[in-house]
Motif scaffolding. Structure first.
Motif, PDB file in Angstrom:
ATOM      1  N   PRO A 237       0.829  -1.212   0.000  1.00 26.08           N
ATOM      2  CA  PRO A 237       0.000   0.000   0.000  1.00 26.08           C
ATOM      3  C   PRO A 237       0.866   1.267   0.000  1.00 26.08           C
ATOM      4  CG  PRO A 237      -0.065  -1.072   2.142  1.00 26.08           C
ATOM      5  CD  PRO A 237       0.706  -1.968   1.243  1.00 26.08           C
ATOM      6  N   LEU A 238       0.233   2.378  -0.330  1.00 29.36           N
ATOM      7  CA  LEU A 238       0.938   3.666  -0.361  1.00 29.36           C
ATOM      8  C   LEU A 238       1.638   3.973   0.952  1.00 29.36           C
ATOM      9  CD1 LEU A 238      -1.478   6.029  -2.300  1.00 29.36           C
ATOM     10  CD2 LEU A 238       0.894   5.545  -2.863  1.00 29.36           C
ATOM     11  N   SER A 239       1.006   3.632   2.049  1.00 29.39           N
ATOM     12  CA  SER A 239       1.586   3.938   3.356  1.00 29.39           C
ATOM     13  C   SER A 239       2.836   3.108   3.640  1.00 29.39           C
ATOM     14  CB  SER A 239       0.550   3.703   4.464  1.00 29.39           C
ATOM     15  OG  SER A 239       0.132   2.350   4.451  1.00 29.39           O
ATOM     16  N   PHE A 240       3.009   2.008   2.913  1.00 31.82           N
ATOM     17  CA  PHE A 240       4.164   1.138   3.122  1.00 31.82           C
ATOM     18  C   PHE A 240       5.334   1.544   2.242  1.00 31.82           C
ATOM     19  CE2 PHE A 240       6.492  -2.769   1.957  1.00 31.82           C
ATOM     20  CZ  PHE A 240       7.000  -3.089   3.206  1.00 31.82           C
ATOM     21  N   ASN A 241       5.084   1.695   0.926  1.00 35.46           N
ATOM     22  CA  ASN A 241       6.155   2.030  -0.003  1.00 35.46           C
ATOM     23  C   ASN A 241       5.530   2.693  -1.228  1.00 35.46           C
ATOM     24  OD1 ASN A 241       8.231   2.053  -1.929  1.00 35.46           O
ATOM     25  ND2 ASN A 241       9.127   0.173  -1.131  1.00 35.46           N
ATOM     26  N   VAL A 242       5.658   4.008  -1.312  1.00 30.64           N
ATOM     27  CA  VAL A 242       5.033   4.771  -2.389  1.00 30.64           C
ATOM     28  C   VAL A 242       5.612   4.363  -3.748  1.00 30.64           C
ATOM     29  CG1 VAL A 242       4.708   7.086  -3.352  1.00 30.64           C
ATOM     30  CG2 VAL A 242       4.509   6.726  -0.888  1.00 30.64           C
ATOM     31  N   PHE A 243       6.929   4.234  -3.852  1.00 35.42           N
ATOM     32  CA  PHE A 243       7.577   3.893  -5.115  1.00 35.42           C
ATOM     33  C   PHE A 243       7.091   2.541  -5.641  1.00 35.42           C
ATOM     34  CE2 PHE A 243      10.997   1.976  -7.620  1.00 35.42           C
ATOM     35  CZ  PHE A 243      11.171   2.952  -8.594  1.00 35.42           C
ATOM     36  N   ALA A 244       7.107   1.524  -4.786  1.00 35.81           N
ATOM     37  CA  ALA A 244       6.691   0.179  -5.212  1.00 35.81           C
ATOM     38  C   ALA A 244       5.205   0.152  -5.556  1.00 35.81           C
ATOM     39  CB  ALA A 244       7.003  -0.836  -4.116  1.00 35.81           C
ATOM     40  N   HIS A 245       4.392   0.851  -4.772  1.00 35.34           N
ATOM     41  CA  HIS A 245       2.954   0.904  -5.038  1.00 35.34           C
ATOM     42  C   HIS A 245       2.679   1.546  -6.399  1.00 35.34           C
ATOM     43  CE1 HIS A 245      -1.332   1.121  -3.989  1.00 35.34           C
ATOM     44  NE2 HIS A 245      -1.315   2.312  -4.570  1.00 35.34           N
ATOM     45  N   GLU A 246       3.378   2.637  -6.693  1.00 30.75           N
ATOM     46  CA  GLU A 246       3.174   3.314  -7.973  1.00 30.75           C
ATOM     47  C   GLU A 246       3.648   2.456  -9.146  1.00 30.75           C
ATOM     48  OE1 GLU A 246       5.026   7.127  -7.549  1.00 30.75           O
ATOM     49  OE2 GLU A 246       3.279   7.954  -6.517  1.00 30.75           O
ATOM     50  N   ARG A 247       4.733   1.702  -8.971  1.00 33.36           N
ATOM     51  CA  ARG A 247       5.193   0.797 -10.053  1.00 33.36           C
ATOM     52  C   ARG A 247       4.167  -0.301 -10.292  1.00 33.36           C
ATOM     53  NH1 ARG A 247       8.132   4.449  -9.260  1.00 33.36           N
ATOM     54  NH2 ARG A 247       6.708   5.351 -10.731  1.00 33.36           N
ATOM     55  N   ALA A 248       3.589  -0.820  -9.230  1.00 33.76           N
ATOM     56  CA  ALA A 248       2.550  -1.851  -9.386  1.00 33.76           C
ATOM     57  C   ALA A 248       1.325  -1.272 -10.090  1.00 33.76           C
ATOM     58  CB  ALA A 248       2.168  -2.430  -8.024  1.00 33.76           C
ATOM     59  N   ALA A 249       0.940  -0.051  -9.727  1.00 35.48           N
ATOM     60  CA  ALA A 249      -0.202   0.602 -10.382  1.00 35.48           C
ATOM     61  C   ALA A 249       0.107   0.860 -11.853  1.00 35.48           C
ATOM     62  CB  ALA A 249      -0.547   1.912  -9.675  1.00 35.48           C
ATOM     63  N   ASN A 250       1.344   1.270 -12.150  1.00 38.28           N
ATOM     64  CA  ASN A 250       1.742   1.467 -13.551  1.00 38.28           C
ATOM     65  C   ASN A 250       1.711   0.139 -14.314  1.00 38.28           C
ATOM     66  OD1 ASN A 250       2.114   4.194 -13.131  1.00 38.28           O
ATOM     67  ND2 ASN A 250       4.318   4.028 -12.832  1.00 38.28           N
ATOM     68  N   GLY A 251       2.097  -0.942 -13.642  1.00 34.57           N
ATOM     69  CA  GLY A 251       2.035  -2.262 -14.264  1.00 34.57           C
ATOM     70  C   GLY A 251       0.609  -2.662 -14.594  1.00 34.57           C
ATOM     71  N   ALA A 252      -0.314  -2.349 -13.697  1.00 31.19           N
ATOM     72  CA  ALA A 252      -1.729  -2.655 -13.951  1.00 31.19           C
ATOM     73  C   ALA A 252      -2.255  -1.828 -15.122  1.00 31.19           C
ATOM     74  CB  ALA A 252      -2.563  -2.394 -12.701  1.00 31.19           C
ATOM     75  N   LEU A 253      -1.879  -0.557 -15.173  1.00 32.32           N
ATOM     76  CA  LEU A 253      -2.320   0.298 -16.269  1.00 32.32           C
ATOM     77  C   LEU A 253      -1.710  -0.158 -17.595  1.00 32.32           C
ATOM     78  CD1 LEU A 253      -4.000   2.760 -17.038  1.00 32.32           C
ATOM     79  CD2 LEU A 253      -1.998   4.173 -16.580  1.00 32.32           C
ATOM     80  N   ALA A 254      -0.417  -0.499 -17.586  1.00 34.57           N
ATOM     81  CA  ALA A 254       0.250  -0.969 -18.808  1.00 34.57           C
ATOM     82  C   ALA A 254      -0.347  -2.303 -19.277  1.00 34.57           C
ATOM     83  CB  ALA A 254       1.748  -1.108 -18.569  1.00 34.57           C
ATOM     84  N   SER A 255      -0.641  -3.201 -18.345  1.00 36.30           N
ATOM     85  CA  SER A 255      -1.257  -4.484 -18.707  1.00 36.30           C
ATOM     86  C   SER A 255      -2.633  -4.267 -19.314  1.00 36.30           C
ATOM     87  CB  SER A 255      -1.380  -5.389 -17.478  1.00 36.30           C
ATOM     88  OG  SER A 255      -0.122  -5.697 -16.966  1.00 36.30           O
TER      89      SER A 255
END
Length: 184
Positions: free
Chosen positions: A67-85
């Motif tokens: 989640p964002l509260s845990f790691n903003v960078f990793a969360h945003e990369r995962a969200a970008n992966g979902a959008l790219a997929s």
């Protein structure tokens, strides 16, 4: 955010991601069957489409686990992966799956329009990120559900018909000892 609502939301993301990743299997089987039945899709479609579906599911799992509260960078990369997929799936639909089903084509077109207008609205500041995510992923998941439902009804390869001159014999390695063997 260490409260019950965050836990439920993130758990829901993980569960949703797992269901989506697992939906790649029936889609793969359906696309293989449609390809064997002569659908004009490129031979890469039965491999690429399920791969992107699994990638979308794994990205959603990572969004819930990180989640964002845990790691903003990793969360945003995962969200970008979902959008790219999601974008990749819609591009593959346009390239390889168009014409498989009229309703599927309409839903894909609608999802592209929603993604395009939603991204424009997000960049212009007319939409919040939450509204964009709801519209974008809602439309893509609707398309994915329609694809999975349709994949269960894809045409299968025609059965090999026997003629009056053909024979259907089962040859056992040792004559008469087993019902299984080579079918001629």
């Amino acid at each position: 955010m260490d409260d019950a609502s965050s836990l439920l939301f993130n758990g829901g993301m993980v569960l949703t991601g797992a269901v989506i990743a697992l939906s790649a299997l029936p889609v793969m089987r359906g696309l293989r069957a449609a390809s064997a039945a002569g659908f004009r899709a490129h031979s890469a479609a039965p491999a690429l489409v399920p791969l992107l579906i699994a990638t979308l599911g794994l990205s959603l799992i990572l969004i819930g686990v990180l989640p964002l509260s845990f790691n903003v960078f990793a969360h945003e990369r995962a969200a970008n992966g979902a959008l790219a997929s999601s974008a990749g799936l819609l591009l593959l639909h346009r390239r390889y799956l168009r014409g498989l089903s009229r309703s599927l084509d309409r839903i894909a077109t609608g999802a592209v329009v929603v993604l395009t207008l939603g991204m424009a609205g997000l960049v212009a500041g007319l939409l919040t990120l939450t509204v964009f995510e709801a519209l974008a992923f809602g439309s893509v998941i609707t398309w994915l559900h329609a694809l999975e439902t349709r994949a269960k009804r894809f045409p299968t390869a025609p059965a090999v018909s026997f003629t009056a001159n053909s024979q259907h014999l089962i040859l056992s390695p040792i004559w008469g000892t087993r019902p299984s063997g080579v079918t001629v």
